[in-house]
Design an enzyme around this catalytic site. Structure first.
Site, PDB file in Angstrom:
ATOM      1  CD  GLU A  91      19.180   4.858 -18.030  1.00  0.00           C
ATOM      2  OE1 GLU A  91      19.715   5.734 -18.725  1.00  0.00           O
ATOM      3  OE2 GLU A  91      18.288   4.107 -18.468  1.00  0.00           O
TER       4      GLU A  91
ATOM      5  N   GLY B 216      25.091   9.099 -24.450  1.00  0.00           N
ATOM      6  CA  GLY B 216      26.423   9.150 -25.052  1.00  0.00           C
ATOM      7  C   GLY B 216      26.791  10.604 -25.351  1.00  0.00           C
TER       8      GLY B 216
ATOM      9  CG  MET C  26      18.666   4.926 -27.535  1.00  0.00           C
ATOM     10  SD  MET C  26      19.086   3.172 -27.413  1.00  0.00           S
ATOM     11  CE  MET C  26      17.961   2.455 -28.593  1.00  0.00           C
ATOM     12  CD  GLU C  27      15.339   5.820 -23.704  1.00  0.00           C
ATOM     13  OE1 GLU C  27      16.178   6.655 -23.285  1.00  0.00           O
ATOM     14  OE2 GLU C  27      15.655   4.649 -24.005  1.00  0.00           O
TER      15      GLU C  27
ATOM     16  CG  ASP D 152      28.260   5.849 -24.115  1.00  0.00           C
ATOM     17  OD1 ASP D 152      28.167   6.255 -25.280  1.00  0.00           O
ATOM     18  OD2 ASP D 152      27.256   5.636 -23.416  1.00  0.00           O
TER      19      ASP D 152
HETATM   20  N1  ADE Z   1      22.626   6.001 -23.985  1.00  0.00           N
HETATM   21  C1  ADE Z   1      23.836   5.982 -23.409  1.00  0.00           C
HETATM   22  N2  ADE Z   1      24.799   5.901 -24.332  1.00  0.00           N
HETATM   23  C2  ADE Z   1      24.188   5.867 -25.528  1.00  0.00           C
HETATM   24  C3  ADE Z   1      24.659   5.760 -26.855  1.00  0.00           C
HETATM   25  N3  ADE Z   1      25.960   5.678 -27.125  1.00  0.00           N
HETATM   26  N4  ADE Z   1      23.740   5.742 -27.859  1.00  0.00           N
HETATM   27  C4  ADE Z   1      22.423   5.816 -27.589  1.00  0.00           C
HETATM   28  N5  ADE Z   1      21.931   5.903 -26.339  1.00  0.00           N
HETATM   29  C5  ADE Z   1      22.802   5.922 -25.320  1.00  0.00           C
END
Ligand code: ADE
Length: 270
Positions: A31, A100, A210-211, A234
């Site tokens: 990343e 996501g 997540m951060e 995604d």
């Molecule tokens: N980072 C990329 N895709 C993610 C997802 N589906 N959930 C949490 N963090 C992500």
């Protein structure tokens, strides 16, 4: 280590660099793109290991930077950005990576620049309101408006110049740039039901990762400007693990490199 590590002993063409550095972070190496290589090609890289992380100091496109990997999750991100602030005296923080898609019109390959961030998994109710950081009284942390504007402009330029090529390579539709709410939590979201729960709870959310909100909270507490840019890897559904993995391997670095190059060149006036 005590005290901040000064950046002004990094000479470039014999001239001391006197500005406080910009902190640039990502969770995973893919990343971060080519940032450390770009640094190596300029005035060189000085690497300092602190708290089990390698912090790379130097200039990128003429901008003094500290670059590191936060690793995954809110605690890792908070610990890393705290070190950036206290040990490396960064003047501002930019976090780059993938996320996501949560918003209905946010597609794989799009880019989201956060104007605000919140922790979707923080719930100390009924003692405190759901999502509110206890004793801080804040649920949504605003990204710095000037950084958001500069990052958005860099994303727009990147998409205009490289979007068609990227879409052809990855088989996505031409990328669009969104600006809005990014959610963070200590879960990889990977089911239609889970992503729908996020939409229901926070209808204006665009993306989940997540951060970012942990970075934003620490920066808020220390009055350090911050911004977060995420490429959609995604759509947080059952296909997410596979789509995320492919996107990360094949293309995430190209986005980060291309966006940060334009962002940093804009800051340095190169
Ligand atoms: N980072 C990329 N895709 C993610 C997802 N589906 N959930 C949490 N963090 C992500």
């Amino acid at each position: 280590m005590s005290g901040a590590i000064a950046h002004d002993d990094l000479a470039r063409d014999g001239a001391p660099v006197s500005h406080r550095p910009l902190g640039i972070l990502a969770a995973l190496p893919e990343e971060l793109g080519d940032l450390v290589d770009a640094m190596r090609g300029e005035a060189g890289v000085r690497t300092i290991t602190h708290g089990r992380r390698d912090y790379h100091l130097g200039t990128v496109y003429g901008v003094p930077c500290v670059v590191t990997l936060a690793r995954v999750g809110k605690v890792a991100a908070a610990a890393t950005v705290s070190a950036m602030i206290h040990a490396f005296d960064v003047e501002a923080v930019v976090f780059t990576g993938v996320a996501g898609g949560v918003g209905r019109d946010v597609r794989v390959g799009d880019v989201v620049v956060a104007d605000s961030l919140m922790q979707h998994d923080l719930d100390a109710s009924p003692i405190f309101p759901c999502f509110e950081v206890p004793l801080l009284g804040v649920s949504r942390f605003a990204a710095d408006a000037a950084l958001v504007a500069q990052l958005s402009a860099a994303c727009e330029r990147f998409v205009a110049e490289e979007g068609a090529d990227l879409a052809a390579r990855f088989g996505t539709q031409t990328a669009r740039v969104h600006r809005g709410l990014i959610l963070s939590g200590d879960q990889f979201v990977a089911s239609a039901a889970a992503v729908q729960r996020l939409r229901d709870a926070l209808p204006d959310s665009l993306a989940v990762e997540m951060e970012g909100a942990a970075i934003a909270q620490v920066c808020y507490e220390y009055d350090v400007p911050c911004a977060v840019v995420r490429t959609i890897s995604d759509t947080a559904d059952a296909e997410a693990p596979e789509t995320f993995t492919n996107f990360l391997r094949q293309i995430a670095g190209t986005y980060s490199s291309g966006i940060l190059k334009r962002f940093l060149m804009g800051r340095s006036g190169v």
